[in-house]
Design a protein around this motif. Structure first.
Motif, mmCIF file in Angstrom:
data_model
loop_
_atom_site.group_PDB
_atom_site.id
_atom_site.type_symbol
_atom_site.label_atom_id
_atom_site.label_comp_id
_atom_site.label_asym_id
_atom_site.label_seq_id
_atom_site.Cartn_x
_atom_site.Cartn_y
_atom_site.Cartn_z
ATOM 1 N N MET A 54 0.839 -1.202 0.000
ATOM 2 C CA MET A 54 0.000 0.000 0.000
ATOM 3 C C MET A 54 0.872 1.250 0.000
ATOM 4 N N LYS A 55 0.566 2.163 -0.915
ATOM 5 C CA LYS A 55 1.265 3.441 -0.949
ATOM 6 C C LYS A 55 0.619 4.409 0.038
ATOM 7 N N VAL A 56 1.391 5.387 0.490
ATOM 8 C CA VAL A 56 0.879 6.460 1.345
ATOM 9 C C VAL A 56 1.217 7.793 0.690
ATOM 10 N N LEU A 57 0.240 8.672 0.632
ATOM 11 C CA LEU A 57 0.455 10.033 0.145
ATOM 12 C C LEU A 57 0.105 11.013 1.260
ATOM 13 N N ILE A 58 1.107 11.784 1.699
ATOM 14 C CA ILE A 58 0.890 12.822 2.708
ATOM 15 C C ILE A 58 0.562 14.123 1.997
ATOM 16 N N LEU A 59 -0.553 14.729 2.351
ATOM 17 C CA LEU A 59 -0.972 15.992 1.740
ATOM 18 C C LEU A 59 -0.506 17.151 2.615
ATOM 19 N N ALA A 60 0.392 17.960 2.088
ATOM 20 C CA ALA A 60 0.925 19.101 2.840
ATOM 21 C C ALA A 60 0.926 20.361 1.973
ATOM 22 N N GLY A 61 -0.092 20.481 1.118
ATOM 23 C CA GLY A 61 -0.114 21.599 0.183
ATOM 24 C C GLY A 61 -1.100 22.682 0.523
ATOM 25 N N GLY A 62 -1.777 22.587 1.669
ATOM 26 C CA GLY A 62 -2.764 23.599 2.029
ATOM 27 C C GLY A 62 -2.136 24.957 2.275
ATOM 28 N N LEU A 100 5.146 17.678 10.273
ATOM 29 C CA LEU A 100 5.352 16.862 9.077
ATOM 30 C C LEU A 100 6.209 15.633 9.379
ATOM 31 N N ASP A 101 7.231 15.791 10.210
ATOM 32 C CA ASP A 101 8.075 14.651 10.571
ATOM 33 C C ASP A 101 7.285 13.616 11.366
ATOM 34 N N TYR A 102 6.392 14.105 12.229
ATOM 35 C CA TYR A 102 5.552 13.182 13.005
ATOM 36 C C TYR A 102 4.661 12.351 12.077
ATOM 37 N N ILE A 103 4.004 13.012 11.126
ATOM 38 C CA ILE A 103 3.131 12.303 10.197
ATOM 39 C C ILE A 103 3.942 11.338 9.332
ATOM 40 N N ILE A 146 -3.197 10.810 3.815
ATOM 41 C CA ILE A 146 -3.127 11.377 5.167
ATOM 42 C C ILE A 146 -2.925 12.885 5.059
ATOM 43 N N GLY A 147 -3.840 13.651 5.653
ATOM 44 C CA GLY A 147 -3.666 15.093 5.735
ATOM 45 C C GLY A 147 -2.653 15.449 6.805
ATOM 46 N N CYS A 148 -1.827 16.456 6.505
ATOM 47 C CA CYS A 148 -0.739 16.791 7.427
ATOM 48 C C CYS A 148 -1.222 17.529 8.674
ATOM 49 N N ASP A 149 -2.478 17.976 8.702
ATOM 50 C CA ASP A 149 -2.951 18.774 9.831
ATOM 51 C C ASP A 149 -3.643 17.938 10.902
ATOM 52 N N LEU A 150 -3.425 16.636 10.891
ATOM 53 C CA LEU A 150 -4.026 15.758 11.893
ATOM 54 C C LEU A 150 -3.057 15.597 13.064
ATOM 55 N N PHE A 151 -3.093 16.541 13.973
ATOM 56 C CA PHE A 151 -2.133 16.576 15.075
ATOM 57 C C PHE A 151 -2.377 15.465 16.099
ATOM 58 N N LEU A 152 -3.568 14.872 16.100
ATOM 59 C CA LEU A 152 -3.902 13.847 17.081
ATOM 60 C C LEU A 152 -3.913 12.436 16.498
ATOM 61 N N LEU A 153 -3.547 12.322 15.245
ATOM 62 C CA LEU A 153 -3.502 11.001 14.611
ATOM 63 C C LEU A 153 -2.459 10.122 15.298
ATOM 64 N N ASP A 154 -2.762 8.829 15.393
ATOM 65 C CA ASP A 154 -1.820 7.905 16.031
ATOM 66 C C ASP A 154 -1.772 6.581 15.261
ATOM 67 N N ARG A 155 -0.783 5.768 15.598
ATOM 68 C CA ARG A 155 -0.588 4.517 14.864
ATOM 69 C C ARG A 155 -1.767 3.551 15.028
ATOM 70 N N PRO A 156 -2.337 3.359 16.238
ATOM 71 C CA PRO A 156 -3.485 2.450 16.329
ATOM 72 C C PRO A 156 -4.635 2.837 15.402
ATOM 73 N N THR A 157 -4.806 4.144 15.172
ATOM 74 C CA THR A 157 -5.871 4.580 14.263
ATOM 75 C C THR A 157 -5.560 4.144 12.836
ATOM 76 N N LEU A 158 -4.311 4.340 12.385
ATOM 77 C CA LEU A 158 -3.944 3.900 11.042
ATOM 78 C C LEU A 158 -4.057 2.374 10.914
#
Length: 274
Positions: free
Chosen positions: A1-9, A30-33, A90-102
């Protein structure tokens, strides 16, 4: 599975680039995501047009259609990457995202589904920017971005009849679009998330919009600002937070004031004609 981080807002409401914001533990967002993305995939890409928003060893994919928001970035990715296959966005503005959620998202994805995502904790609608899209779903974007609502990622994912999941962490997909939202996210990271019941008093235009004088509300918010934004989203309240003042237990307070169980909160609209 590929992952695309969106950081263009463009982060107009925040007033600064969200990808470069430093979290309470000193990590750049961004490093966290990116570390989260790497924990679930070896194939991670970044969508960004900002030279300051970069990741070491990762070539960013310039968004050819920035006026179309996330959908433009996804369409650009699909047009430049051969055989995209299944893609986790994955949107880059998800400050509360965590690994169990993914991990819950990936575990709940069916191979025959056009998309898999979580439901919003307040209105139950699909959350499009922490979601898995099939290659067939991305192939539909050519037509979608030409339509009148070609900027709305939520409308797009709803059109896919996605597999809808409940996130294991209910606040994991709370995003941060303004400084008040960021204070709330950081308060959750620092103090944790505990359900609490508070009493809300409504006056003037808010009383008219809500149709009542007061109510007891159970909330996951940590701050007064977070509480108001929950209520505004849930009830479509007509006033922006910057037009209000806030009082807690009879005293005016700052919006980043922490809530306690059984607090009495008043959101005070501007005086008519003032």
């Amino acid at each position: 599975m590929k992952v695309l981080i969106l950081a263009g807002g463009r982060s107009k409401r925040m007033g600064r680039d969200k990808a470069n914001i430093v979290r309470p533990d000193g990590t750049r967002q961004l490093d966290y995501i990116f570390e989260l993305a790497k924990s679930v995939s070896d194939d991670v890409s970044l969508s960004s047009n900002d030279p300051s928003v970069q990741l070491p060893g990762i070539d960013s994919i310039p968004d050819a259609l920035p006026e179309n928001g996330p959908l433009g970035a996804m369409l650009t990715f699909g047009s430049l990457v051969e055989h995209t296959g299944t893609v986790l966005i994955i949107g880059c503005d998800l400050f509360l995202l965590d690994r169990p959620t993914l991990e819950a998202l990936i575990g709940g994805h069916r191979q025959d589904a056009y998309a898999t995502c979580f439901s919003n904790r307040i209105d139950g609608r699909p959350e499009p920017l922490c979601a898995i899209y099939s290659e067939a779903a991305l192939d539909r974007l050519d037509n979608v971005v030409l339509e009148r609502d070609g900027k709305c990622a939520r409308h797009f994912i709803e059109s896919l009849n996605p597999t809808l999941l409940q996130p294991p962490n209910p606040v994991a997909l709370d995003n941060a679009n303004s400084p008040h939202d960021l204070d709330e996210a950081f308060a959750k990271l620092t103090h944790g998330v505990t359900p609490k019941t508070v009493r809300i008093l409504y006056f003037a235009k808010l009383r008219e919009a809500r149709g009542l004088d007061e109510e007891a509300v159970e909330t996951l918010a940590c701050t007064c600002a977070g509480l108001y934004e929950e209520l505004r989203f849930r009830h479509r309240l007509p006033l922006d937070i910057d037009s209000l003042r806030c009082a807690r237990n009879g005293d005016f307070c700052d919006w980043d004031t922490l809530l306690e169980p059984d607090d009495e909160i008043v959101f005070i609209p501007p005086v008519a004609g003032g």
